[in-house]
Scaffold this motif. Structure first.
Motif, PDB file in Angstrom:
ATOM      1  N   ALA A  23     -21.763   4.115 -13.967  1.00 34.90           N
ATOM      2  CA  ALA A  23     -20.485   5.234 -13.793  1.00 34.90           C
ATOM      3  C   ALA A  23     -19.404   4.745 -15.825  1.00 34.90           C
ATOM      4  O   ALA A  23     -19.103   4.215 -15.882  1.00 34.90           O
ATOM      5  CB  ALA A  23     -19.300   4.619 -12.637  1.00 34.90           C
ATOM      6  N   ALA A  24     -18.778   6.088 -15.923  1.00 37.28           N
ATOM      7  CA  ALA A  24     -18.188   6.140 -16.999  1.00 37.28           C
ATOM      8  C   ALA A  24     -17.065   6.583 -17.106  1.00 37.28           C
ATOM      9  O   ALA A  24     -16.492   7.541 -16.360  1.00 37.28           O
ATOM     10  CB  ALA A  24     -18.945   6.829 -18.289  1.00 37.28           C
ATOM     11  N   SER A  25     -15.419   5.330 -18.017  1.00 37.50           N
ATOM     12  CA  SER A  25     -14.881   6.458 -17.307  1.00 37.50           C
ATOM     13  C   SER A  25     -13.537   6.211 -19.177  1.00 37.50           C
ATOM     14  O   SER A  25     -14.766   5.384 -19.885  1.00 37.50           O
ATOM     15  CB  SER A  25     -13.618   5.275 -17.238  1.00 37.50           C
ATOM     16  N   GLY A  26     -13.036   6.961 -19.538  1.00 39.15           N
ATOM     17  CA  GLY A  26     -12.259   7.676 -20.637  1.00 39.15           C
ATOM     18  C   GLY A  26     -12.195   8.770 -20.577  1.00 39.15           C
ATOM     19  O   GLY A  26     -13.431   9.676 -20.188  1.00 39.15           O
ATOM     20  N   ARG A  27     -12.620   8.970 -22.045  1.00 40.60           N
ATOM     21  CA  ARG A  27     -12.502  11.291 -22.236  1.00 40.60           C
ATOM     22  C   ARG A  27     -13.706  11.034 -23.235  1.00 40.60           C
ATOM     23  O   ARG A  27     -14.493  10.210 -23.593  1.00 40.60           O
ATOM     24  CB  ARG A  27     -10.860  11.310 -22.549  1.00 40.60           C
ATOM     25  N   ALA A  28     -13.583  12.264 -23.146  1.00 37.23           N
ATOM     26  CA  ALA A  28     -14.502  13.017 -24.046  1.00 37.23           C
ATOM     27  C   ALA A  28     -16.363  12.458 -23.273  1.00 37.23           C
ATOM     28  O   ALA A  28     -17.031  12.793 -23.335  1.00 37.23           O
ATOM     29  CB  ALA A  28     -14.453  13.003 -24.951  1.00 37.23           C
ATOM     30  N   PHE A  29     -16.932  11.681 -22.052  1.00 40.54           N
ATOM     31  CA  PHE A  29     -17.767  11.590 -21.921  1.00 40.54           C
ATOM     32  C   PHE A  29     -18.954  12.369 -21.478  1.00 40.54           C
ATOM     33  O   PHE A  29     -19.961  12.247 -22.285  1.00 40.54           O
ATOM     34  CB  PHE A  29     -18.324  11.264 -19.473  1.00 40.54           C
ATOM     35  N   SER A  30     -18.862  13.967 -21.454  1.00 40.12           N
ATOM     36  CA  SER A  30     -19.405  14.676 -21.515  1.00 40.12           C
ATOM     37  C   SER A  30     -20.462  15.062 -23.287  1.00 40.12           C
ATOM     38  O   SER A  30     -21.334  15.862 -23.666  1.00 40.12           O
ATOM     39  CB  SER A  30     -18.838  16.154 -21.479  1.00 40.12           C
ATOM     40  N   SER A  31     -19.332  14.297 -23.900  1.00 39.38           N
ATOM     41  CA  SER A  31     -20.004  14.599 -25.529  1.00 39.38           C
ATOM     42  C   SER A  31     -20.906  13.411 -25.835  1.00 39.38           C
ATOM     43  O   SER A  31     -21.389  13.758 -27.106  1.00 39.38           O
ATOM     44  CB  SER A  31     -18.476  14.417 -25.931  1.00 39.38           C
ATOM     45  N   TYR A  32     -20.986  12.425 -25.254  1.00 39.87           N
ATOM     46  CA  TYR A  32     -21.285  11.622 -25.330  1.00 39.87           C
ATOM     47  C   TYR A  32     -23.028  10.831 -24.981  1.00 39.87           C
ATOM     48  O   TYR A  32     -23.541  11.752 -23.641  1.00 39.87           O
ATOM     49  CB  TYR A  32     -20.299  10.285 -24.968  1.00 39.87           C
ATOM     50  N   ALA A  33     -23.999  11.307 -25.524  1.00 35.80           N
ATOM     51  CA  ALA A  33     -25.328  10.944 -25.444  1.00 35.80           C
ATOM     52  C   ALA A  33     -25.263   9.341 -25.016  1.00 35.80           C
ATOM     53  O   ALA A  33     -24.355   8.608 -25.119  1.00 35.80           O
ATOM     54  CB  ALA A  33     -26.330  10.438 -27.186  1.00 35.80           C
ATOM     55  N   MET A  34     -26.436   9.250 -23.823  1.00 41.30           N
ATOM     56  CA  MET A  34     -26.293   7.926 -23.199  1.00 41.30           C
ATOM     57  C   MET A  34     -27.922   7.562 -23.437  1.00 41.30           C
ATOM     58  O   MET A  34     -29.120   7.990 -23.413  1.00 41.30           O
ATOM     59  CB  MET A  34     -25.672   8.399 -22.032  1.00 41.30           C
ATOM     60  N   GLY A  35     -27.779   6.129 -23.354  1.00 42.30           N
ATOM     61  CA  GLY A  35     -29.222   4.885 -22.909  1.00 42.30           C
ATOM     62  C   GLY A  35     -28.822   4.093 -21.826  1.00 42.30           C
ATOM     63  O   GLY A  35     -28.160   3.804 -21.848  1.00 42.30           O
ATOM     64  N   TRP A  36     -30.280   3.697 -21.322  1.00 40.91           N
ATOM     65  CA  TRP A  36     -30.533   2.179 -21.046  1.00 40.91           C
ATOM     66  C   TRP A  36     -31.810   1.578 -21.884  1.00 40.91           C
ATOM     67  O   TRP A  36     -32.670   2.110 -22.465  1.00 40.91           O
ATOM     68  CB  TRP A  36     -31.536   3.446 -19.565  1.00 40.91           C
ATOM     69  N   TYR A  37     -30.835   0.405 -22.176  1.00 46.41           N
ATOM     70  CA  TYR A  37     -31.648  -1.037 -22.739  1.00 46.41           C
ATOM     71  C   TYR A  37     -32.024  -1.782 -21.594  1.00 46.41           C
ATOM     72  O   TYR A  37     -31.259  -1.539 -20.001  1.00 46.41           O
ATOM     73  CB  TYR A  37     -30.899  -1.533 -23.732  1.00 46.41           C
ATOM     74  N   ARG A  38     -32.815  -2.746 -21.407  1.00 46.57           N
ATOM     75  CA  ARG A  38     -33.293  -3.584 -20.535  1.00 46.57           C
ATOM     76  C   ARG A  38     -33.612  -4.950 -21.464  1.00 46.57           C
ATOM     77  O   ARG A  38     -34.157  -4.499 -22.804  1.00 46.57           O
ATOM     78  CB  ARG A  38     -34.421  -3.387 -20.192  1.00 46.57           C
ATOM     79  N   GLN A  39     -33.342  -6.400 -20.990  1.00 47.35           N
ATOM     80  CA  GLN A  39     -33.473  -7.626 -21.477  1.00 47.35           C
ATOM     81  C   GLN A  39     -33.783  -8.124 -20.535  1.00 47.35           C
ATOM     82  O   GLN A  39     -33.366  -9.022 -20.005  1.00 47.35           O
ATOM     83  CB  GLN A  39     -32.208  -7.783 -22.135  1.00 47.35           C
ATOM     84  N   ALA A  40     -35.174  -8.553 -21.165  1.00 42.79           N
ATOM     85  CA  ALA A  40     -35.536  -9.833 -20.144  1.00 42.79           C
ATOM     86  C   ALA A  40     -35.153 -11.814 -20.739  1.00 42.79           C
ATOM     87  O   ALA A  40     -35.039 -11.455 -21.562  1.00 42.79           O
ATOM     88  CB  ALA A  40     -37.505  -9.468 -19.797  1.00 42.79           C
ATOM     89  N   PRO A  41     -35.662 -11.960 -19.576  1.00 36.80           N
ATOM     90  CA  PRO A  41     -34.986 -13.962 -20.080  1.00 36.80           C
ATOM     91  C   PRO A  41     -36.131 -14.245 -21.298  1.00 36.80           C
ATOM     92  O   PRO A  41     -37.301 -13.692 -21.450  1.00 36.80           O
ATOM     93  CB  PRO A  41     -35.791 -14.572 -19.031  1.00 36.80           C
ATOM     94  N   GLY A  42     -35.527 -14.660 -22.771  1.00 36.42           N
ATOM     95  CA  GLY A  42     -36.515 -14.882 -23.389  1.00 36.42           C
ATOM     96  C   GLY A  42     -37.006 -13.428 -24.672  1.00 36.42           C
ATOM     97  O   GLY A  42     -37.561 -14.069 -25.529  1.00 36.42           O
ATOM     98  N   LYS A  43     -36.248 -12.799 -24.254  1.00 40.95           N
ATOM     99  CA  LYS A  43     -36.946 -12.042 -25.028  1.00 40.95           C
ATOM    100  C   LYS A  43     -35.520 -10.814 -25.519  1.00 40.95           C
ATOM    101  O   LYS A  43     -34.442 -10.878 -25.100  1.00 40.95           O
ATOM    102  CB  LYS A  43     -37.723 -10.328 -23.580  1.00 40.95           C
ATOM    103  N   GLU A  44     -36.289  -9.796 -26.357  1.00 46.11           N
ATOM    104  CA  GLU A  44     -35.579  -9.062 -27.317  1.00 46.11           C
ATOM    105  C   GLU A  44     -34.476  -7.809 -26.616  1.00 46.11           C
ATOM    106  O   GLU A  44     -35.372  -7.721 -25.559  1.00 46.11           O
ATOM    107  CB  GLU A  44     -35.633  -8.265 -28.341  1.00 46.11           C
ATOM    108  N   ARG A  45     -33.708  -7.268 -26.371  1.00 42.76           N
ATOM    109  CA  ARG A  45     -33.416  -6.320 -25.670  1.00 42.76           C
ATOM    110  C   ARG A  45     -34.377  -4.841 -26.782  1.00 42.76           C
ATOM    111  O   ARG A  45     -34.055  -4.788 -26.669  1.00 42.76           O
ATOM    112  CB  ARG A  45     -32.044  -5.180 -26.167  1.00 42.76           C
ATOM    113  N   GLU A  46     -34.445  -4.573 -25.151  1.00 42.85           N
ATOM    114  CA  GLU A  46     -35.896  -2.792 -25.472  1.00 42.85           C
ATOM    115  C   GLU A  46     -35.044  -2.042 -25.252  1.00 42.85           C
ATOM    116  O   GLU A  46     -34.338  -1.268 -23.685  1.00 42.85           O
ATOM    117  CB  GLU A  46     -37.022  -3.319 -25.346  1.00 42.85           C
ATOM    118  N   PHE A  47     -35.270  -0.948 -25.942  1.00 45.40           N
ATOM    119  CA  PHE A  47     -34.732   0.663 -25.625  1.00 45.40           C
ATOM    120  C   PHE A  47     -35.580   0.870 -24.288  1.00 45.40           C
ATOM    121  O   PHE A  47     -36.916   0.678 -24.064  1.00 45.40           O
ATOM    122  CB  PHE A  47     -35.436   1.690 -26.632  1.00 45.40           C
TER     123      PHE A  47
END
Length: 123
Positions: A23-47
């Motif tokens: 959930a996003a708050s703030g203005r102009a959300f419709s103008s933003y591209a969005m991404g999901w990332y994940r990070q497992a223990p001991g690993k780099e954050r990945e797309f």
């Protein structure tokens, strides 16, 4: 400014499904591209996945293609990640991110981040 709050994580078994919300708050959300990332223990954050501001264009990591679906609701100011056929290797903290402009697979291109939601998949 955009504030992002993830929810929907939990403990599931392999093969189950989960839907994460951001959930996003703030203005102009419709103008933003969005991404999901994940990070497992001991690993780099990945797309994981990304979507354009309109939701018309989506991108996925090879590891989740065909199992995960990203979608964006500009009326509800929310982006979703539907995760099906979950595997133990999907276990991680999942983060959503926002950037003004085109979607990107590179984390450093995103301006705003949520605090994450834990997803744990047992075998």
């Amino acid at each position: 400014q955009v504030q992002l709050v993830e929810s929907g994580g939990g403990l599931v078994q392999a093969g189950d499904s989960l839907r994460l919300s951001c959930a996003a708050s703030g203005r102009a959300f419709s103008s933003y591209a969005m991404g999901w990332y994940r990070q497992a223990p001991g690993k780099e954050r990945e797309f994981v996945a990304a979507t354009s501001w309109s939701g018309d264009n989506t991108y996925y990591a090879d590891s989740v293609k065909g199992r995960f679906t990203i979608s964006k609701d500009n009326i509800k100011n929310t982006v979703y990640l539907q995760m099906n056929s979950l595997k133990p290797e999907d276990t991680a903290v999942y983060y959503c991110a926002a950037r003004y402009g085109s979607p990107s697979q590179r984390a450093y291109n995103y301006d705003y981040w949520g605090r994450g939601t834990q997803v744990t998949v047992s075998s």
